[in-house]
Design a protein around this motif. Structure first.
Motif, mmCIF file in Angstrom:
data_model
loop_
_atom_site.group_PDB
_atom_site.id
_atom_site.type_symbol
_atom_site.label_atom_id
_atom_site.label_comp_id
_atom_site.label_asym_id
_atom_site.label_seq_id
_atom_site.Cartn_x
_atom_site.Cartn_y
_atom_site.Cartn_z
ATOM 1 N N PHE A 1 0.850 -1.199 0.000
ATOM 2 C CA PHE A 1 0.000 0.000 0.000
ATOM 3 C C PHE A 1 0.887 1.251 0.000
ATOM 4 O O PHE A 1 1.967 1.262 0.605
ATOM 5 C CB PHE A 1 -0.888 0.039 1.234
ATOM 6 C CG PHE A 1 -1.986 -0.988 1.289
ATOM 7 C CD1 PHE A 1 -2.018 -2.061 0.400
ATOM 8 C CD2 PHE A 1 -2.986 -0.885 2.234
ATOM 9 C CE1 PHE A 1 -3.029 -3.000 0.454
ATOM 10 C CE2 PHE A 1 -4.004 -1.816 2.301
ATOM 11 C CZ PHE A 1 -4.025 -2.878 1.410
ATOM 12 N N THR A 2 0.392 2.293 -0.649
ATOM 13 C CA THR A 2 1.100 3.578 -0.665
ATOM 14 C C THR A 2 0.105 4.702 -0.417
ATOM 15 O O THR A 2 -0.915 4.797 -1.109
ATOM 16 C CB THR A 2 1.793 3.812 -2.012
ATOM 17 O OG1 THR A 2 2.701 2.737 -2.280
ATOM 18 C CG2 THR A 2 2.572 5.123 -1.987
ATOM 19 N N ILE A 3 0.417 5.539 0.555
ATOM 20 C CA ILE A 3 -0.431 6.692 0.855
ATOM 21 C C ILE A 3 0.203 7.938 0.253
ATOM 22 O O ILE A 3 1.425 8.097 0.260
ATOM 23 C CB ILE A 3 -0.631 6.845 2.383
ATOM 24 C CG1 ILE A 3 -1.704 7.898 2.681
ATOM 25 C CG2 ILE A 3 0.675 7.138 3.099
ATOM 26 C CD1 ILE A 3 -2.122 7.940 4.159
ATOM 27 N N SER A 4 -0.643 8.807 -0.288
ATOM 28 C CA SER A 4 -0.163 10.054 -0.879
ATOM 29 C C SER A 4 -1.236 11.124 -0.705
ATOM 30 O O SER A 4 -2.383 10.810 -0.379
ATOM 31 C CB SER A 4 0.152 9.864 -2.367
ATOM 32 O OG SER A 4 -1.012 9.467 -3.077
ATOM 33 N N ARG A 5 -0.858 12.374 -0.914
ATOM 34 C CA ARG A 5 -1.840 13.438 -0.748
ATOM 35 C C ARG A 5 -1.606 14.570 -1.728
ATOM 36 O O ARG A 5 -0.482 14.804 -2.179
ATOM 37 C CB ARG A 5 -1.851 13.951 0.687
ATOM 38 C CG ARG A 5 -0.601 14.664 1.139
ATOM 39 C CD ARG A 5 -0.648 14.933 2.638
ATOM 40 N NE ARG A 5 -1.736 15.845 2.985
ATOM 41 C CZ ARG A 5 -2.168 16.038 4.237
ATOM 42 N NH1 ARG A 5 -1.623 15.364 5.236
ATOM 43 N NH2 ARG A 5 -3.146 16.885 4.488
ATOM 44 N N ASP A 6 -2.685 15.277 -2.043
ATOM 45 C CA ASP A 6 -2.654 16.458 -2.891
ATOM 46 C C ASP A 6 -3.277 17.584 -2.086
ATOM 47 O O ASP A 6 -4.507 17.632 -1.913
ATOM 48 C CB ASP A 6 -3.450 16.193 -4.178
ATOM 49 C CG ASP A 6 -3.406 17.355 -5.144
ATOM 50 O OD1 ASP A 6 -3.244 18.516 -4.698
ATOM 51 O OD2 ASP A 6 -3.544 17.125 -6.350
ATOM 52 N N ASN A 7 -2.451 18.469 -1.561
ATOM 53 C CA ASN A 7 -2.942 19.513 -0.674
ATOM 54 C C ASN A 7 -3.686 20.625 -1.407
ATOM 55 O O ASN A 7 -4.382 21.419 -0.788
ATOM 56 C CB ASN A 7 -1.796 20.098 0.145
ATOM 57 C CG ASN A 7 -1.293 19.119 1.186
ATOM 58 O OD1 ASN A 7 -2.011 18.187 1.574
ATOM 59 N ND2 ASN A 7 -0.069 19.310 1.633
ATOM 60 N N VAL A 8 -3.517 20.690 -2.707
ATOM 61 C CA VAL A 8 -4.287 21.664 -3.500
ATOM 62 C C VAL A 8 -5.725 21.183 -3.636
ATOM 63 O O VAL A 8 -6.677 21.954 -3.506
ATOM 64 C CB VAL A 8 -3.647 21.865 -4.878
ATOM 65 C CG1 VAL A 8 -4.520 22.770 -5.745
ATOM 66 C CG2 VAL A 8 -2.245 22.457 -4.724
ATOM 67 N N LYS A 9 -5.875 19.911 -3.891
ATOM 68 C CA LYS A 9 -7.208 19.330 -4.050
ATOM 69 C C LYS A 9 -7.807 18.847 -2.735
ATOM 70 O O LYS A 9 -8.958 18.409 -2.709
ATOM 71 C CB LYS A 9 -7.147 18.171 -5.044
ATOM 72 C CG LYS A 9 -6.748 18.578 -6.449
ATOM 73 C CD LYS A 9 -6.738 17.365 -7.376
ATOM 74 C CE LYS A 9 -6.367 17.776 -8.789
ATOM 75 N NZ LYS A 9 -6.323 16.598 -9.712
ATOM 76 N N ASN A 10 -7.027 18.894 -1.664
ATOM 77 C CA ASN A 10 -7.497 18.394 -0.359
ATOM 78 C C ASN A 10 -7.916 16.930 -0.435
ATOM 79 O O ASN A 10 -8.992 16.547 0.060
ATOM 80 C CB ASN A 10 -8.650 19.241 0.182
ATOM 81 C CG ASN A 10 -8.167 20.515 0.846
ATOM 82 O OD1 ASN A 10 -7.007 20.617 1.266
ATOM 83 N ND2 ASN A 10 -9.036 21.501 0.911
ATOM 84 N N THR A 11 -7.093 16.135 -1.053
ATOM 85 C CA THR A 11 -7.386 14.717 -1.162
ATOM 86 C C THR A 11 -6.192 13.883 -0.696
ATOM 87 O O THR A 11 -5.047 14.317 -0.814
ATOM 88 C CB THR A 11 -7.742 14.309 -2.593
ATOM 89 O OG1 THR A 11 -6.654 14.648 -3.456
ATOM 90 C CG2 THR A 11 -9.007 14.998 -3.067
ATOM 91 N N VAL A 12 -6.504 12.726 -0.175
ATOM 92 C CA VAL A 12 -5.481 11.754 0.217
ATOM 93 C C VAL A 12 -5.849 10.426 -0.428
ATOM 94 O O VAL A 12 -7.002 10.001 -0.363
ATOM 95 C CB VAL A 12 -5.396 11.599 1.734
ATOM 96 C CG1 VAL A 12 -4.423 10.489 2.104
ATOM 97 C CG2 VAL A 12 -4.964 12.909 2.374
ATOM 98 N N ALA A 13 -4.889 9.796 -1.057
ATOM 99 C CA ALA A 13 -5.137 8.536 -1.749
ATOM 100 C C ALA A 13 -4.432 7.387 -1.043
ATOM 101 O O ALA A 13 -3.406 7.580 -0.380
ATOM 102 C CB ALA A 13 -4.654 8.625 -3.187
ATOM 103 N N LEU A 14 -5.002 6.211 -1.189
ATOM 104 C CA LEU A 14 -4.369 4.983 -0.706
ATOM 105 C C LEU A 14 -4.351 4.004 -1.875
ATOM 106 O O LEU A 14 -5.400 3.473 -2.263
ATOM 107 C CB LEU A 14 -5.135 4.399 0.475
ATOM 108 C CG LEU A 14 -4.486 3.159 1.108
ATOM 109 C CD1 LEU A 14 -3.177 3.548 1.819
ATOM 110 C CD2 LEU A 14 -5.430 2.481 2.084
ATOM 111 N N GLN A 15 -3.177 3.825 -2.452
ATOM 112 C CA GLN A 15 -3.009 2.872 -3.536
ATOM 113 C C GLN A 15 -2.753 1.512 -2.926
ATOM 114 O O GLN A 15 -1.780 1.335 -2.181
ATOM 115 C CB GLN A 15 -1.845 3.287 -4.440
ATOM 116 C CG GLN A 15 -1.566 2.314 -5.572
ATOM 117 C CD GLN A 15 -2.689 2.251 -6.573
ATOM 118 O OE1 GLN A 15 -3.258 3.270 -6.955
ATOM 119 N NE2 GLN A 15 -3.017 1.049 -7.032
#
Length: 122
Positions: A67-81
């Motif tokens: 699993f890999t967690i990442s985030r986009d602070n411009v879009k206010n989203t956090v993803a979990l691949q």
């Protein structure tokens, strides 16, 4: 703060899914976002977390390397691949936010979103 998790579904063993957590409302400048899961008949458990500035991440041993967690602070989203999924990954996945912090936490989050169901068939 409102959190909405999405991206769950049914996948075969070895498959992949990408979960997304969208934050809205008063999202604090400094906060940590985490993913948790609760399987059938099990307690909720920590999966992964990421700091506001993306400088640090943490994973449960059971998902490290998959699993890999990442985030986009411009879009206010956090993803979990999620890759190489296993039947034991079957659970409802929740995202959560801990406000006013620059460090990682595995507990004591302030805000929680609705879960998204992940089912891995064998």
């Amino acid at each position: 703060v409102q959190l909405q998790a999405s991206g769950g579904g049914l996948v075969q063993t070895g498959g992949s899914l990408r979960l997304s957590c969208a934050a809205s409302g008063r999202t604090f400048n400094r906060h940590t976002v985490g993913w948790f899961r609760q399987g059938p008949g099990k307690k909720r458990e920590f999966v992964a977390a990421i700091t506001w500035d993306k400088s640090d991440t943490m994973y449960a041993d059971s998902v490290k390397g998959r699993f890999t967690i990442s985030r986009d602070n411009v879009k206010n989203t956090v993803a979990l691949q999620m890759n190489a999924l296993k039947p034991e990954d079957t659970a409802t996945y929740f995202c959560a936010l801990k406000s006013n912090t620059l460090v990682l936490f595995t507990t004591d989050y302030d805000f929680w979103g609705q879960g998204t169901q992940v089912t891995v068939s064998s």
